[in-house]
Design a protein around this motif. Structure first.
Motif, short mmCIF file in Angstrom:
data_model
loop_
_atom_site.label_atom_id
_atom_site.label_comp_id
_atom_site.label_asym_id
_atom_site.label_seq_id
_atom_site.Cartn_x
_atom_site.Cartn_y
_atom_site.Cartn_z
N PRO A 67 0.81 -1.21 0.00
CA PRO A 67 0.00 0.00 0.00
C PRO A 67 0.85 1.27 0.00
O PRO A 67 2.04 1.24 0.26
CB PRO A 67 -0.77 -0.12 1.31
N TYR B 20 0.93 4.97 1.89
CA TYR B 20 0.42 5.53 3.14
C TYR B 20 0.14 7.03 3.00
O TYR B 20 0.71 7.70 2.14
CB TYR B 20 1.42 5.27 4.27
N THR B 21 -0.72 7.51 3.89
CA THR B 21 -1.10 8.92 3.91
C THR B 21 0.14 9.81 3.87
O THR B 21 1.12 9.55 4.54
CB THR B 21 -1.92 9.22 5.18
N GLU C 66 2.27 10.13 1.58
CA GLU C 66 3.31 9.68 0.67
C GLU C 66 2.97 10.14 -0.74
O GLU C 66 1.82 10.47 -1.03
CB GLU C 66 3.46 8.16 0.70
N PRO D 187 -6.40 9.12 2.13
CA PRO D 187 -7.30 7.98 1.95
C PRO D 187 -8.42 8.27 0.95
O PRO D 187 -8.86 7.36 0.23
CB PRO D 187 -7.84 7.72 3.35
N SER E 283 -7.98 7.09 -2.61
CA SER E 283 -8.12 5.67 -2.93
C SER E 283 -9.24 5.48 -3.93
O SER E 283 -10.26 6.17 -3.89
CB SER E 283 -8.44 4.86 -1.67
N ILE F 178 -4.78 4.00 -0.48
CA ILE F 178 -4.00 4.85 0.43
C ILE F 178 -4.43 4.50 1.85
O ILE F 178 -5.61 4.60 2.19
CB ILE F 178 -4.27 6.36 0.17
N LYS F 179 -3.48 4.11 2.68
CA LYS F 179 -3.78 3.72 4.07
C LYS F 179 -3.27 4.77 5.02
O LYS F 179 -2.22 5.37 4.80
CB LYS F 179 -3.13 2.37 4.39
N GLY F 180 -4.03 4.98 6.11
CA GLY F 180 -3.59 5.89 7.15
C GLY F 180 -2.40 5.31 7.91
O GLY F 180 -2.24 4.11 7.98
N LYS F 181 -1.57 6.18 8.44
CA LYS F 181 -0.38 5.71 9.19
C LYS F 181 -0.74 5.47 10.63
O LYS F 181 -1.57 6.06 11.21
CB LYS F 181 0.73 6.75 9.11
#
Length: 108
Positions: A29, A31-32, A34, A78, A81, A105-108
């Protein structure tokens, strides 16, 4: 003896660009905050195209439009996404849509 000869030649130019859609980084993935980059590439003739990006099946309103084939999310969220597709236009010609890429997009 009279010969009426007709020769007919048809030339069909199928100038449909082959669109290649890739994702960077290619190992999800992402991440937020990035950077995420989607690239739409025309294989044959690369000059003079306008690139249009669509998200989540909405093919009426592009989320991004540019004269080059890269769509960069410099600080991905996110909400970015989704499923992305691209197409290209030049003068009166519009390509078919590319295959889709799912961006997560994933949160950290």
């Amino acid at each position: 003896l009279k010969c009426t000869c007709t020769t007919s030649v048809s030339v069909v130019l199928d100038h449909r660009p082959k669109l290649l859609l890739s994702e960077d980084p290619s190992d999800p993935p992402i991440y937020t905050k990035e950077k995420a980059r989607l690239t739409c590439q025309v294989k044959e003739d690369q000059e003079g195209w306008t690139y249009l990006w669509y998200k989540d099946g909405d093919q009426n309103t592009p989320v991004y439009q540019a004269s080059e084939g890269t769509y960069t999310l410099s600080s991905a969220q996110p909400s970015d996404s989704g499923e992305y597709k691209c197409e290209v236009k030049r003068e009166t010609f519009t390509s078919e849509l590319s295959d889709s890429r799912v961006l997560t997009i994933k949160g950290k």
